[in-house]
Design a protein around this motif. Structure first.
Motif, PDB file in Angstrom:
ATOM      1  N   LEU A   1      49.051  42.544  56.381  1.00 48.45           N
ATOM      2  CA  LEU A   1      48.309  42.536  55.112  1.00 48.45           C
ATOM      3  C   LEU A   1      49.003  43.403  54.057  1.00 48.45           C
ATOM      4  CD1 LEU A   1      44.675  42.715  56.532  1.00 48.45           C
ATOM      5  CD2 LEU A   1      45.560  40.882  55.085  1.00 48.45           C
TER       6      LEU A   1
ATOM      7  N   ILE B   1      43.916  34.752  51.407  1.00 47.85           N
ATOM      8  CA  ILE B   1      44.986  35.616  51.929  1.00 47.85           C
ATOM      9  C   ILE B   1      45.799  34.785  52.928  1.00 47.85           C
ATOM     10  CG2 ILE B   1      45.535  37.824  53.001  1.00 47.85           C
ATOM     11  CD1 ILE B   1      43.855  38.077  50.413  1.00 47.85           C
TER      12      ILE B   1
ATOM     13  N   HIS C   1      48.770  39.517  47.219  1.00 47.75           N
ATOM     14  CA  HIS C   1      47.349  39.228  47.414  1.00 47.75           C
ATOM     15  C   HIS C   1      46.521  40.442  47.837  1.00 47.75           C
ATOM     16  CE1 HIS C   1      49.495  35.374  48.097  1.00 47.75           C
ATOM     17  NE2 HIS C   1      48.475  34.855  47.441  1.00 47.75           N
ATOM     18  N   VAL C   2      47.192  41.491  48.364  1.00 47.02           N
ATOM     19  CA  VAL C   2      46.473  42.622  48.956  1.00 47.02           C
ATOM     20  C   VAL C   2      46.912  43.932  48.296  1.00 47.02           C
ATOM     21  CG1 VAL C   2      46.053  43.912  51.095  1.00 47.02           C
ATOM     22  CG2 VAL C   2      46.221  41.411  51.162  1.00 47.02           C
TER      23      VAL C   2
ATOM     24  N   ARG D   1      35.739  43.326  45.854  1.00 50.27           N
ATOM     25  CA  ARG D   1      37.113  43.006  46.282  1.00 50.27           C
ATOM     26  C   ARG D   1      37.449  43.561  47.666  1.00 50.27           C
ATOM     27  NH1 ARG D   1      40.480  45.472  41.485  1.00 50.27           N
ATOM     28  NH2 ARG D   1      42.207  44.967  42.896  1.00 50.27           N
ATOM     29  N   THR D   2      36.460  44.146  48.366  1.00 49.58           N
ATOM     30  CA  THR D   2      36.722  44.748  49.676  1.00 49.58           C
ATOM     31  C   THR D   2      36.168  43.861  50.788  1.00 49.58           C
ATOM     32  OG1 THR D   2      34.726  46.114  49.399  1.00 49.58           O
ATOM     33  CG2 THR D   2      36.831  47.118  48.844  1.00 49.58           C
ATOM     34  N   TYR D   3      36.974  43.722  51.844  1.00 45.65           N
ATOM     35  CA  TYR D   3      36.637  42.828  52.951  1.00 45.65           C
ATOM     36  C   TYR D   3      36.997  43.490  54.276  1.00 45.65           C
ATOM     37  CZ  TYR D   3      36.676  39.396  49.158  1.00 45.65           C
ATOM     38  OH  TYR D   3      36.429  38.732  47.975  1.00 45.65           O
TER      39      TYR D   3
ATOM     40  N   ALA E   1      41.402  43.018  48.210  1.00 44.67           N
ATOM     41  CA  ALA E   1      42.119  41.862  47.662  1.00 44.67           C
ATOM     42  C   ALA E   1      42.462  42.111  46.198  1.00 44.67           C
ATOM     43  CB  ALA E   1      41.266  40.611  47.790  1.00 44.67           C
ATOM     44  N   ARG E   2      43.540  41.488  45.723  1.00 39.83           N
ATOM     45  CA  ARG E   2      43.915  41.602  44.308  1.00 39.83           C
ATOM     46  C   ARG E   2      42.788  41.087  43.409  1.00 39.83           C
ATOM     47  NH1 ARG E   2      48.003  44.967  42.858  1.00 39.83           N
ATOM     48  NH2 ARG E   2      49.603  44.954  44.469  1.00 39.83           N
ATOM     49  N   LYS E   3      42.161  39.989  43.860  1.00 37.33           N
ATOM     50  CA  LYS E   3      41.044  39.401  43.095  1.00 37.33           C
ATOM     51  C   LYS E   3      39.943  39.007  44.063  1.00 37.33           C
ATOM     52  CE  LYS E   3      43.947  37.469  39.399  1.00 37.33           C
ATOM     53  NZ  LYS E   3      44.445  36.226  38.777  1.00 37.33           N
ATOM     54  N   GLN E   4      38.718  39.011  43.579  1.00 34.46           N
ATOM     55  CA  GLN E   4      37.582  38.612  44.408  1.00 34.46           C
ATOM     56  C   GLN E   4      37.736  37.154  44.866  1.00 34.46           C
ATOM     57  OE1 GLN E   4      33.841  39.282  42.485  1.00 34.46           O
ATOM     58  NE2 GLN E   4      32.610  38.692  44.248  1.00 34.46           N
TER      59      GLN E   4
ATOM     60  N   MET F   1      39.949  35.792  46.713  1.00 37.03           N
ATOM     61  CA  MET F   1      41.326  35.308  46.832  1.00 37.03           C
ATOM     62  C   MET F   1      41.643  34.908  48.276  1.00 37.03           C
ATOM     63  SD  MET F   1      44.726  37.427  45.649  1.00 37.03           S
ATOM     64  CE  MET F   1      45.016  36.844  43.995  1.00 37.03           C
TER      65      MET F   1
END
Length: 591
Positions: free
Chosen positions: A255, A283, A261-262, A236-238, A276-279, A281
Motif C-alpha cells: 500500500l 486501490i 492512491h495511498v 478517507r480512512t479504511y 486513500a488519496r480520495k474518498q 478511490m
C-alpha cells in the motif's frame, strides 16, 4: 484570544543557525498563541524546530527576529524573570545518578529557592503522585527508565510554576509508565490549573491535549483540537484484512508503494489501516488480491500524516530488488537462527532473567517487549553476546555463545539505542570504518558501501559529519553500518525511539524488505504498535516471560480480536502484577 488568556505568544518568530555556506532556519517566521491553564502539544518530524521553540520559550536563547512573550513578559528582556516562574524539563534531564531520590529533589528545591518549610508537603504530594514514596532512599542511577522520568518530573515541579515546558518527556518509556505520567500531568492541570506546553513523538499523547500545533521545518502546518486534526482525514480512512497467512507488514508495504492512491498505511488491530488519496478511490493492489476495505475512524495521526505528506511529498521509494523480495518472501522459514533454553541471568542475589526459553526462525521479526526494568535489555544483551548468561543454553546462527562468542558475533549486526556512530566522522568515513571493523576486503568493502548507500538513500549525505545528520538519517546510517557485512541476524535496540511517524514508516519498510530477504530481526521497542510488524513477540516483566506468540495468537488468547497493542501490553502486565504469580503463558514459551 486576549493577551491575558495566553501564556505564550509568538509573532513572526525567526531563529537561524549559522552553518557552512549560509544560515539554517530552525524557526521560520512562526506565529502562535498558547492558552493559559491548558495542556497544549507541539508535534512534528525530527528537525521541525520543536526543541528550538522550547529553548526560546524558556529564555535559554534569543530569537534572530520577531517577538516572543511568555507569561506576558518579553522573552529576551525579561528572560531571568521568566525562568523564575517556569519549569522546564528538557529531553536529557539532569538527574544526579549518584544521589538518592530525596537528595535529587532537595537539590532542585535549593536551586529553585523553595523554602525548607514548604518542602515536606510539596514533596509528599509529588512522591505520592509519581509512585516514588517507597524509593526516596534509592540512588537515581538504580531506577528504571520510567521511574527516572517520573523523578525528573518531580524535580521539575518542586515548586508550583506558572508554566511547565516538557520536551518529549516520555521517549524511551514503556506504555504503562507513559500512561502514569500523563495521568499525573492531567491531574496537575485540573488541580493547580497548570499551563503545560509539551512536545511529543507519540500521537496518542497529542490526542489527550486540548490544543495541538503541527510544526515542520520551522513553520506551523496546522493547529487545532485533536478533533480538528482528525477531521482532515474524515471519509478517507479504511481498514483491510490481509489474505490468510500474509503478515500485515507485507500488505502495508504494498500500500505504501502505491503513492498515487495511498497517503499512508500502518498495521493496526490485526489489519492494515490506510488513508486513500480520495474518498472511495479504488486501490489497485487490493483489487488485484480480491481484498475488500471497510471505512475506519480517523485518528489524529492520520491528519498529521496528511499534512506531512503534503509538505514533504517525497517518501523513501522501494527499489525493484525490495519489490521482488516482498513478492518472493515475507514469511519466516523453518530454519532456527536463535535457540534459547532455560536462560537465567543473575546479578548477585537479583534475578534479571528467570528461566526463559524460545526460538527465532530465519527471516522472522521477533520483538522483545516489556516495561522499563523488565529484563528485556538484559535478554537482548545476552543474545548479542555482549553479556554472559548465568545458566541455560543460548545459540545464535548455529553457534553456542558459551563456546564461540566471537564466531557468533560475525553473524550479527547491531544498532544500539543511542546510535553508535562516530559523530566527528563523515557518513563515508563511518561506512569505511565499520566495513574495516568487520574485516571486509577492500574490493568487497567498496562494493558494499555502494550498495548500502543506495539502499538507505545516503547519496546526498556522504560528506556530512554523522553528528550533524537529522535523527532519521542517523538511524539510516546506523542501519547501513550494521548491515555492511551482510549479517544473518540484525539486533535493533529501540531504533525508532523519538522519531516521527513518517520516519518510522520508512524504517519499517526497510526492515520488512530485509526480513523478506531472509535476515532475522530481533527488536526492542516502546512503540507497542510496532509489535504489529513482528511475526512473534514476547513480553517480559520482573525477569519473567509473561506472553509469547504472534499478534493474532495473543489477541485470540485475550479474546480481544481488534485491540490496540498498547491496551494488550498494559492488560498483560497489569494482570500479571495483580496475580503476583507466574503467568500461564509461560507454559507455551518453548520451541
Amino acid at each position: 484570544m486576549t493577551l491575558e488568556d495566553s501564556v505564550i505568544r509568538a509573532k513572526d518568530l525567526y531563529k537561524g543557525f549559522a552553518i557552512k555556506g549560509g544560515v539554517l532556519p530552525a524557526l521560520d517566521h512562526l506565529s502562535l498563541s498558547v492558552k493559559r491553564g491548558e495542556l497544549t502539544a507541539v508535534i512534528g518530524p525530527d528537525g521541525a524546530g520543536k526543541t528550538t521553540l522550547m529553548r526560546l520559550i524558556a529564555g535559554l536563547m534569543a530569537p534572530s527576529s520577531g517577538s516572543l512573550s511568555v507569561l506576558g513578559l518579553d522573552s529576551v528582556k525579561d528572560a531571568q524573570e521568566i525562568q523564575s516562574r517556569i519549569s522546564y524539563m528538557p529531553q536529557k534531564f539532569g538527574l544526579y545518578e549518584d544521589l538518592t531520590v530525596a537528595e535529587n529533589m532537595n537539590l532542585y528545591a535549593d536551586l529553585h529557592g523553595v523554602a525548607k518549610d514548604k518542602r515536606p508537603a510539596r514533596f509528599q504530594k509529588l512522591l505520592e503522585m509519581m509512585g516514588l514514596e517507597r524509593f526516596t532512599g534509592r540512588f537515581a542511577g538504580k531506577l528504571s527508565g520510567g521511574m527516572k522520568q517520573k523523578l525528573g518530573l518531580a524535580c521539575t515541579l518542586v515548586r508550583s510554576p506558572d508554566l511547565l515546558l516538557l520536551d518529549e518527556p516520555t521517549v524511551g518509556v514503556d506504555p504503562l509508565s507513559r500512561r502514569e505520567l500523563w495521568d499525573i500531568l492531567k491531574e496537575f492541570v485540573k488541580e493547580e490549573h497548570l499551563s503545560i506546553f509539551v512536545s511529543t513523538a507519540y500521537m496518542n499523547e497529542a490526542e489527550m491535549c486540548r490544543h495541538v500545533f503541527v510544526l515542520n521545518k520551522g513553520r506551523i502546518l496546522a493547529d487545532g483540537t485533536p478533533e480538528d486534526l482528525r477531521n482532515l482525514a474524515r471519509g478517507r480512512t479504511y481498514r483491510v484484512m490481509p489474505e490468510a497467512g500474509m503478515p500485515t507488514r507485507i500488505l502495508q508495504a504494498h500500500l505504501l508503494d502505491d503513492d498515487d492512491h495511498v497517503v499512508d498505511a500502518v498495521p493496526r488491530g490485526g489489519e492494515v489501516h490506510f488513508i486513500a488519496r480520495k474518498q472511495g478511490m479504488v486501490i489497485p493492489c487490493l483489487e488485484a488480491g480480491g481484498l475488500k476495505a471497510e471505512a475506519d475512524e480517523p485518528r489524529l495521526e492520520d491528519g498529521f500524516m496528511i499534512l506531512l505528506r503534503k509538505a514533504e511529498p517525497s517518501v523513501l521509494k522501494s527499489s525493484p530488488d525490495s519489490e521482488r523480495a516482498l513478492d518472493e518472501g515475507g514469511r519466516p522459514s523453518e530454519e532456527v537462527n536463535i535457540r534459547v533454553k532455560n536462560l537465567v541471568k543473575k546479578f548477585g542475589d537479583f534475578t534479571a532473567v528467570a528461566n526463559t526459553s524460545f526460538e527465532v526462525h530465519k527471516g522472522e521479526i521477533f520483538g522483545l517487549l516489556g516495561p522499563n526494568g523488565a529484563g528485556k535489555t538484559t535478554t537482548f544483551k545476552m543474545l548479542c553476546g555482549l553479556l554472559p548468561e548465568t545458566s541455560g543454553f543460548l545459540s545464535v546462527a548455529g553457534v553456542d555463545l558459551r563456546k564461540a562468542r566471537t564466531r557468533a558475533r560475525a553473524n550479527i549486526g547491531y544498532v544500539a539505542q543511542k546510535f553508535s556512530l562516530y559523530s566527528h566522522m563523515t557518513v563515508r568515513e563511518n561506512l569505511n570504518f565499520f566495513g574495516g571493523l568487520y574485516g571486509l576486503a577492500p574490493a568487497k568493502k567498496k562494493e558494499r558501501i555502494r550498495e548500502v548507500v543506495k539502499e538507505f538513500h545516503l547519496e546526498n549525505r556522504l560528506d556530512m559529519k554523522a553528528g550533524d545528520l537529522p535523527g532519521g538519517y542517523k538511524q539510516r546510517l546506523s542501519m547501513a553500518c550494521a548491515l555492511i557485512h551482510e549479517p544473518k541476524i540484525l539486533f535493533l535496540d529501540e531504533p525508532t525511539s523519538g522519531i516521527d511517524p513518517l520516519a518510522r514508516r520508512n524504517f519499517w519498510r526497510q526492515i520488512t524488505t530485509l526480513a523478506a530477504r531472509g535476515t532475522t530481526i530481533i527488536i526492542t521497542t516502546h512503540f507497542m504498535e510496532e509489535a504489529e510488524y513482528c511475526d512473534r513477540f514476547m513480553i517480559q516483566d520482573n525477569g519473567q516471560l509473561l506472553a509469547i506468540g504472534s499478534p493474532s495468537e495473543i489477541r485470540r488468547k485475550l479474546k480481544e480480536p481488534r485491540a490496540d497493542m498498547d491496551d494488550i501490553f498494559i492488560k498483560i502486565v497489569d494482570e500479571a502484577r495483580k496475580k503476583g504469580e507466574r503467568n500461564p503463558w509461560k507454559d507455551s514459551a518453548g520451541a
